[in-house]
Design an enzyme around this catalytic site. Structure first.
Site, PDB file in Angstrom:
ATOM      1  CE  LYS A 111       0.710   4.581  -0.175  1.00  0.00           C
ATOM      2  NZ  LYS A 111       1.057   5.926  -0.709  1.00  0.00           N
ATOM      3  NE  ARG A 126      15.734   5.759 -13.057  1.00  0.00           N
ATOM      4  CZ  ARG A 126      15.711   4.797 -12.148  1.00  0.00           C
ATOM      5  NH1 ARG A 126      14.934   4.910 -11.079  1.00  0.00           N
ATOM      6  NH2 ARG A 126      16.455   3.724 -12.299  1.00  0.00           N
ATOM      7  CE1 TYR A 177       2.516   1.210  -1.065  1.00  0.00           C
ATOM      8  CE2 TYR A 177       0.294   0.318  -0.823  1.00  0.00           C
ATOM      9  CZ  TYR A 177       1.180   1.199  -1.439  1.00  0.00           C
ATOM     10  OH  TYR A 177       0.728   2.064  -2.407  1.00  0.00           O
ATOM     11  CB  VAL A 189       1.680   0.041   8.796  1.00  0.00           C
ATOM     12  CG1 VAL A 189       2.159   1.111   9.765  1.00  0.00           C
ATOM     13  CG2 VAL A 189       1.111  -1.154   9.566  1.00  0.00           C
TER      14      VAL A 189
END
Length: 274
Positions: A196, A40, A192, A194
């Site tokens: 950030k 990718r 998420y 926590v």
């Protein structure tokens, strides 16, 4: 004279891809598009080459000590250091507002604990006027946390890395105790949030450490906006190109005196702890 170097993690698609594109257009140096998936990553490079841009590719799994260490060795042997580092790699399962302990641990490994690996292996390569940009979120504001003990701790001027680690571990223990304890800590998508909040707090701790060491390195975090990506299932207000605006501002245009701040998607500084 050594070529300047910019590195973007998790950059084979979405926001990271657009940040690489912008750097290729405006940064005077080598731009590394990194991805944990080589196929990718190489396709992303080819897509940018079709636009007349020339990023370089290197495989990088931010959750792997070995991978980060290999990348650091490569940069050290091929370049003088890193001038711009964008910590963009992150995951979120939008279909799981309340996830399992195992899923929460995987998310935190990618979104937060990886920064400890990055700081161990890549920070020593930062040039004296380097810029570090951590991709946070409006969910990375302190007000997303519901436990008063951590609101009181994380706001401290003398916050330490150990205290941030205790915060994350306390959340993981709550996640082990089930859905109610999980939600009581930070509500839906608590893992998420926590990750950030911890990333944002770590930004400020790292900045203070660079100042203590007498280095003119800037470390800032940024909310790029609610960006339409695969991670958000196509939901959002901004295209990835629009979302890249504030990270690119920090990488290329912001005054070097801008240090240890939380930057909103429109490039203005906000109070993280409001």
């Amino acid at each position: 004279m050594e070529t300047k170097v910019a590195v973007v993690t998790g950059a084979n698609r979405g926001l990271g891809f657009e940040i690489v594109k912008g750097l290729c257009q405006k940064f005077n140096g080598a731009v590394y598009l990194t991805s944990r998936d080589e196929e990718r990553g190489q396709k992303a490079v080819r897509d940018l080459e079709e636009l007349g841009l020339h990023p370089l590719f290197h495989i990088l799994d931010v959750t792997s000590d070995e991978s980060v260490e290999k990348f650091a060795s490569f940069i050290k042997s091929h370049h003088g250091g890193i001038d711009v580092l964008v910590n963009n790699a992150g995951i979120l399962d939008f279909d799981k507002p309340i996830s399992s302990y195992e899923d929460a641990k995987k998310l935190l490994d990618t979104n937060f604990y990886s920064l400890l690996k990055i700081s161990e292996h890549l920070y020593p390569l930062l040039t004296n006027s380097a810029r570090v940009i951590n991709i946070s979120s409006d969910w990375g504001l302190l007000s997303n946390i519901r436990k008063q003990i951590w609101l009181d701790t994380l706001i401290k001027d003398n916050l330490t890395l150990d205290e941030i680690l205790q915060f994350v571990n306390d959340f993981l223990q709550a996640a082990k105790n089930g859905r109610n304890a999980f939600g009581a800590f930070a509500g839906n998508y608590g893992d998420y949030k926590v990750s950030k909040v911890a990333l944002s707090a770590l930004t400020f701790v790292h900045q203070k450490e660079f100042v203590r060491l007498g280095k003119d390195i800037s470390v800032n975090c940024v909310h790029p906006g609610f960006v339409k990506t695969d991670m958000t299932k196509g939901m959002g207000n901004f295209t990835p190109e629009r979302g890249a605006r504030a990270p690119l501002y920090l990488a290329l245009e912001a005054p070097q005196t801008l240090k240890g701040t939380f930057i909103w998607h429109d490039c203005h500084k906000v109070n993280w702890d409001d």
